[in-house]
Scaffold this active site. Structure first.
Site, PDB file in Angstrom:
ATOM      1  CG  PHE A 126      48.408 -18.004  26.944  1.00  0.00           C
ATOM      2  CD1 PHE A 126      47.426 -18.957  27.153  1.00  0.00           C
ATOM      3  CD2 PHE A 126      49.289 -18.201  25.887  1.00  0.00           C
ATOM      4  CE1 PHE A 126      47.305 -20.073  26.336  1.00  0.00           C
ATOM      5  CE2 PHE A 126      49.194 -19.305  25.067  1.00  0.00           C
ATOM      6  CZ  PHE A 126      48.198 -20.249  25.297  1.00  0.00           C
ATOM      7  CE  LYS A 127      50.657 -22.049  25.542  1.00  0.00           C
ATOM      8  NZ  LYS A 127      51.666 -22.893  24.950  1.00  0.00           N
TER       9      LYS A 127
END
Length: 545
Positions: A126-127
């Site tokens: 998700f980063k």
């Protein structure tokens, strides 16, 4: 709720959105300044002076992810800083790297439980949603600053970050090869998964430096904060932050809360615009869930945010008790005692778990929420807004000083704790419960969860017992192949499971056998400082040659 919201990214006077520090000494900064500085000079984190109210948010329902990002980000970034067309270009470049057409697809699991898949970026975590954007943002600002400049006159950014696994590779992939940027990523030696380490250390671009620190993620994070506070290195280098202490990270993540809400409207025949939803977020450093809080404050209808922690449960204990304390207190008064679920309490307070990205003792972004809670408490005295902000900064500075000197603070004022519980609930999920959840969903719907996502799904199951009617969106933070050890351990005896066929992406095949570049360093911020200064000097000389 707090006051002071405006209808766009500009203050009520018509001036551009400005930013202040949670600890009160830094204020009236531009967006560019807070992005390039990362951490405030007083040690605090930057927040917008006003949270904009997105009065037209329902009209965004049919926008693509990139177009939605443009609308959300435009409320926080004045066109006098980044013209709208330039911002659109930055956003479009950032999300062109994602494998899924929707960028962040919403998957219906069963009943009223949905999973937001945030792992379709270049590093499968998700980063990427924030760090692809931040990398392009750094490049934009540096290109503008350095126009017509040569040699040592050019603005060179030395990005320093700490990672428990995913931030490192996402930051590296966002900044590799970019001009006028050096990247230093600190990770705890032996405490990231093999795939995560390989993703970072096999990137051989000359501006990328991986440092394996003999310690925990919190030690890495402390080193980064010490560097930002050090006058020596700041007198010679321009430090930049990629951790979620950087406001741009939080800002970019606001987008997928709106996007997932609209996806739910389209996927469900009974869920309508204006209905409330519950978001369940596996939480370590509190940045991911904090972005949801901003979306809610902007107008997104949210019934509750569920903070899902693993056995490193400082946040869960805060919501249960009002105390924010580093060391576990589950009946284990002595170091090394047994904590809840019979797990051995680490004398340092950090336990290695199957969800290592959440093995964090102190959640940095929690400070931002504390400021808003303190501001709301101060506002009850009905003084002017500047006084309220000053009081909030002083309160946060006092709490964080107690945390540093005494290992904790609290219980906080009852009104502050009640305000925290108004928008948030919390759940603690053990390793054994994580494994059971991975097994359950593989056998139930043939879906393979990574251990962090499993923490969120387990917490969602408990939340659904309290509120069956409200749809739940649980955030999936990483692809299961990034945590092969935990996934294979959970599913190795399950009928029909084949890791290589069902889980492993072709991008990961052979990755661990590639050439690596890594330096081991002691848990000593001064040693890291000297290494960073040496490497940057070598890069600058190479550019001049």
């Amino acid at each position: 709720m707090l006051n002071g919201a405006t209808t766009n990214g500009e203050a009520s006077t018509g001036s551009p959105q400005r930013y202040l520090s949670t600890r009160g000494d830094d204020y009236d900064l531009s967006f560019e300044e807070v992005v390039l500085k990362g951490l405030a000079s007083d040690g605090g984190l930057y927040i917008p002076e006003q949270i904009p109210s997105a009065t037209e948010w329902q009209s965004w329902k049919d926008l693509s992810f990139s177009d939605l990002a443009l609308e959300v980000l435009s409320l926080y970034i004045s066109p006098t800083e980044i013209p709208r067309e330039d911002l659109k270009g930055i956003i479009d470049r950032s999300y062109s790297t994602f494998r899924a057409p929707e960028t962040a697809p919403l998957k219906h699991m069963h009943d009223n439980l949905y999973l937001l898949e945030l792992f379709h970026g270049p590093t499968f975590a998700f980063k990427d949603v924030a760090l692809q954007f931040l990398g392009n943002l750094f490049e934009y600002f540096l290109t503008r600053k350095n126009e017509g400049k040569t040699g040592r006159d050019r603005h060179h950014l030395s990005v320093v970050g700490a990672t428990s696994g995913d931030t490192g590779s996402a930051a590296i992939y966002g900044l590799r090869g970019k001009k006028d940027v050096s990247v230093f990523i600190l990770h705890p030696k032996g405490r990231v998964s093999p795939i995560q380490e390989a993703q970072m250390t096999t990137v051989l671009d000359k501006n990328v430096h991986n440092l394996a620190v003999t310690g925990t993620f919190d030690d890495c994070q402390d080193i980064v904060k010490a560097l930002f506070a050090d006058p020596d290195i700041n007198s010679t280098l321009n430090l930049g932050a990629v951790n979620s202490i950087n406001w741009a990270r939080i800002l970019a993540q606001i987008v997928y809360y709106f996007h997932s809400y609209f996806s739910l409207v389209k996927a469900s025949s009974t869920f309508k615009l204006g209905d409330k939803v519950r978001f369940v977020v596996p939480t370590g450093n509190f940045g991911d869930i904090l972005a949801g809080y901003f979306a809610h404050r902007m107008g997104l209808p949210v019934e509750k945010f569920v903070v899902a922690t693993n056995e490193n449960d400082i946040l869960d204990r805060f919501w249960k008790t009002g105390k924010y304390e580093k060391k576990p207190v589950h009946g284990a008064q002595a170091e090394g005692g047994l904590a809840q679920d019979g797990v051995q309490a680490d004398p340092e307070g950090v336990k290695e778990t199957l969800s290592p990205a959440m093995d964090i003792l102190v959640s940095s972004n929690f400070e931002r929420l504390l400021w808003y809670l303190a501001y709301e408490f101060a506002a009850s005295a009905k003084m002017d807004d500047e006084w309220n902000k000053k009081q909030a900064g002083q309160e946060v500075a006092s709490w964080l000083k107690q945390l540093k000197t005494s290992g904790g603070f609290g219980p906080v004022y009852k009104d502050v704790h009640e305000a925290a519980k108004r928008d948030f609930e919390s759940e603690r999920v053990s390793d054994s419960q994580t494994v059971e959840t991975i097994k359950q969903y593989f056998n139930k719907i043939s879906y393979v969860l990574d251990p962090h996502t499993a923490v969120g799904i387990a917490a969602a199951a408990r939340s659904k017992q309290r509120d069956e009617q409200t749809p739940h969106i649980s955030l999936s933070t990483a692809h299961p192949a990034k945590f092969a050890g935990a996934v294979e351990m959970a599913l190795k005896d399950e009928s029909g499971f084949d890791f290589e066929k069902q889980v492993l992406p072709e991008e990961f095949v052979g990755l661990e056998k590639k050439e690596k570049r890594i330096a081991e360093v002691e848990n000593d911020w001064k040693a890291v400082r000297e290494l960073v200064k040496k490497q940057v000097e070598e890069e600058l000389k190479a550019e001049e040659a």
